[in-house]
Design a protein around this motif. Structure first.
Motif, PDB file in Angstrom:
ATOM      1  N   LYS A 333      20.858  37.856  59.917  1.00 44.41           N
ATOM      2  CA  LYS A 333      21.872  37.847  58.863  1.00 44.41           C
ATOM      3  C   LYS A 333      21.825  36.604  57.985  1.00 44.41           C
ATOM      4  N   ALA A 334      21.844  35.419  58.593  1.00 47.10           N
ATOM      5  CA  ALA A 334      21.820  34.202  57.780  1.00 47.10           C
ATOM      6  C   ALA A 334      20.522  34.110  56.977  1.00 47.10           C
ATOM      7  N   ALA A 335      19.409  34.506  57.591  1.00 47.10           N
ATOM      8  CA  ALA A 335      18.121  34.483  56.873  1.00 47.10           C
ATOM      9  C   ALA A 335      18.137  35.453  55.699  1.00 47.10           C
ATOM     10  N   ILE A 336      18.799  36.587  55.862  1.00 50.74           N
ATOM     11  CA  ILE A 336      18.943  37.543  54.767  1.00 50.74           C
ATOM     12  C   ILE A 336      19.672  36.885  53.606  1.00 50.74           C
ATOM     13  N   GLY A 337      20.770  36.174  53.905  1.00 47.38           N
ATOM     14  CA  GLY A 337      21.527  35.515  52.847  1.00 47.38           C
ATOM     15  C   GLY A 337      20.711  34.463  52.127  1.00 47.38           C
ATOM     16  N   ARG A 338      19.985  33.638  52.887  1.00 44.85           N
ATOM     17  CA  ARG A 338      19.177  32.583  52.261  1.00 44.85           C
ATOM     18  C   ARG A 338      18.084  33.182  51.377  1.00 44.85           C
ATOM     19  N   ALA A 339      17.440  34.239  51.888  1.00 49.60           N
ATOM     20  CA  ALA A 339      16.356  34.852  51.117  1.00 49.60           C
ATOM     21  C   ALA A 339      16.882  35.526  49.854  1.00 49.60           C
ATOM     22  N   ALA A 340      18.054  36.153  49.955  1.00 51.49           N
ATOM     23  CA  ALA A 340      18.628  36.821  48.786  1.00 51.49           C
ATOM     24  C   ALA A 340      18.970  35.813  47.697  1.00 51.49           C
ATOM     25  N   PHE A 341      19.569  34.689  48.091  1.00 51.57           N
ATOM     26  CA  PHE A 341      19.867  33.669  47.085  1.00 51.57           C
ATOM     27  C   PHE A 341      18.577  33.148  46.462  1.00 51.57           C
ATOM     28  N   GLY A 342      17.552  32.900  47.284  1.00 55.01           N
ATOM     29  CA  GLY A 342      16.295  32.403  46.760  1.00 55.01           C
ATOM     30  C   GLY A 342      15.656  33.369  45.770  1.00 55.01           C
ATOM     31  N   MET A 343      15.749  34.669  46.070  1.00 57.87           N
ATOM     32  CA  MET A 343      15.183  35.662  45.167  1.00 57.87           C
ATOM     33  C   MET A 343      15.920  35.664  43.827  1.00 57.87           C
ATOM     34  N   LEU A 344      17.257  35.592  43.888  1.00 57.47           N
ATOM     35  CA  LEU A 344      18.034  35.594  42.649  1.00 57.47           C
ATOM     36  C   LEU A 344      17.782  34.316  41.851  1.00 57.47           C
ATOM     37  N   ALA A 345      17.690  33.179  42.539  1.00 55.35           N
ATOM     38  CA  ALA A 345      17.390  31.929  41.843  1.00 55.35           C
ATOM     39  C   ALA A 345      16.037  32.008  41.142  1.00 55.35           C
ATOM     40  N   GLY A 346      15.072  32.653  41.803  1.00 56.76           N
ATOM     41  CA  GLY A 346      13.770  32.841  41.177  1.00 56.76           C
ATOM     42  C   GLY A 346      13.845  33.710  39.946  1.00 56.76           C
ATOM     43  N   ARG A 347      14.678  34.751  40.017  1.00 59.94           N
ATOM     44  CA  ARG A 347      14.853  35.629  38.860  1.00 59.94           C
ATOM     45  C   ARG A 347      15.511  34.875  37.704  1.00 59.94           C
ATOM     46  N   LEU A 348      16.510  34.050  37.991  1.00 58.91           N
ATOM     47  CA  LEU A 348      17.190  33.295  36.936  1.00 58.91           C
ATOM     48  C   LEU A 348      16.264  32.264  36.301  1.00 58.91           C
TER      49      LEU A 348
END
Length: 373
Positions: A333-348
């Motif tokens: 779960k925590a890894a999912i959250g970290r990866a999701a934020f990282g993906m969105l930051a990459g998109r931005l």
């Protein structure tokens, strides 16, 4: 005499106005453009995305600048204070909207992972809880999007059924970068994937079956809750593993109400009756509350866990609090959250509309405890 309202500009005319405003001012925020042109923030975001893809303007957080214009050069050479005012209007880090279906089960660890990653980058998270209902999720998301205050969205939406499919289409059309968490969806005529980060629940369920089979169990049943979007993936993994291992298929396979429903006690007894009649010796149960309730009912009926019926639960939220402690599949779960934020930051950081969609799948872990030993 009351004068008629001026005609609403056509899309091409409106975009020309956007470019003209940028020529005059250098930088214009999204909210300012929406107000001056009397359209929604979503419409302006779409205009900016299109103009950026055509190379006419360059997107920055909160607004846009002319491509290769004087302000674009200033952004590269000006003083840090000037950059903050001009490029980001006093908000140098992105604001991320996050909408999840629950704030008290499963999702707190996902939220923690997002917040850890956001804190490391200085981003702000605006969190909203929903109720596993597409209408409620859309209401929460619309409030975030229509204010124009969020730069991107992390969301675990309903994706199935007519309401879910409509919600996915709406999300795709907001003009705001979106990353799905523990959900996957496809949009458009060619079913293009939306960006997502998910646990490999199919793998997790199969891992539970292989664990039980290695202990000698040949009849391994399944209980899932029909309200959970995870159930379909757990069932797929269970079936695949049972088929691959050649296990006996005459076992309970039940998609039932959850343990808060008035119909749960009868459903639970029906499952246990089916286990006894089919000589099933092990069960995979989604999720922890249902598994704990099952153990309690087994004790009342004189069914020993794990002596007569071994159990593996899925989620590992409260599995270790049971008596006996339950073997569990633990999604990351925590890894999912970290990866999701990282993906969105990459998109931005890379708003190129031609950037390919990213999808990340992370494997769960099996935590062995007494209920399967």
């Amino acid at each position: 005499m009351t004068l008629p309202d001026p005609p609403t500009p056509l899309p091409d005319e409106r975009r020309a106005q956007v470019v003209e405003l940028l020529r005059r001012r250098g930088v214009v925020r999204v909210n300012e453009l929406a107000s001056e042109l009397d359209v929604s923030v979503i419409t302006i975001r779409r205009d900016i995305a299109l103009l950026s893809s055509q190379g006419l303007i360059r997107r920055v957080r909160g607004g846009a600048v002319l491509q290769n214009g004087p302000v674009a050069e200033t952004l590269g050479h000006g003083e840090p204070e000037e950059i903050a005012v001009i490029a980001d209007a006093g908000q140098p880090q992105p604001t991320i909207g996050m909408v999840v279906p629950s704030l008290d089960y499963y999702w707190p660890d996902v939220i923690r992972g997002v917040r850890e990653a956001a804190a490391a980058s200085g981003a702000k998270i605006v969190l909203r809880g929903a109720t596993y209902q597409a209408a409620d999720e859309r209401r929460q998301l619309a409030r975030l999007v229509e204010t124009g205050e969020v730069d991107g969205l992390l969301v675990a939406p309903t994706t199935t059924g007519d309401d879910g499919e409509e919600l996915v289409r709406w999300l795709q059309g907001t003009g705001v970068p979106v990353v799905l968490i523990e959900r996957a969806a496809e949009v458009g005529d060619y079913r293009e994937a939306m960006e997502s980060v998910v646990s490999d629940h199919v793998f997790g369920a199969a891992m539970a079956v292989r664990h039980l089979a290695a202990l000698g169990h040949r009849r391994i049943g399944l209980i899932t809750t029909r309200q959970s979007p995870t159930s379909v993936h757990v069932r797929r993994g269970w079936r695949q593993a049972c088929e691959e291992l050649g296990l006996d298929g005459a076992v309970p396979d039940v998609d039932t109400v959850d343990q808060r429903d008035p119909g749960w006690p009868k459903a639970l007894d029906d499952v246990l009756d089916a286990c006894v009649s089919s000589r099933t010796t092990a069960l995979l149960v989604h999720s922890d509350p249902e598994a704990i309730s099952l153990v309690e009912r087994c004790r009342e009926r004189g069914i020993r866990v794990p002596g007569d019926l071994a159990l593996v639960t899925y989620d590992d939220e409260v599995a270790d609090l049971c008596d006996p402690p339950l073997t569990a599949v633990r999604p990351p779960k925590a890894a999912i959250g970290r990866a999701a934020f990282g993906m969105l930051a990459g998109r931005l950081a890379d708003p190129d509309p031609e950037r390919p969609a990213h999808r990340v799948i992370i494997e769960p872990r099996l935590i062995v405890r007494f209920s399967s030993s």
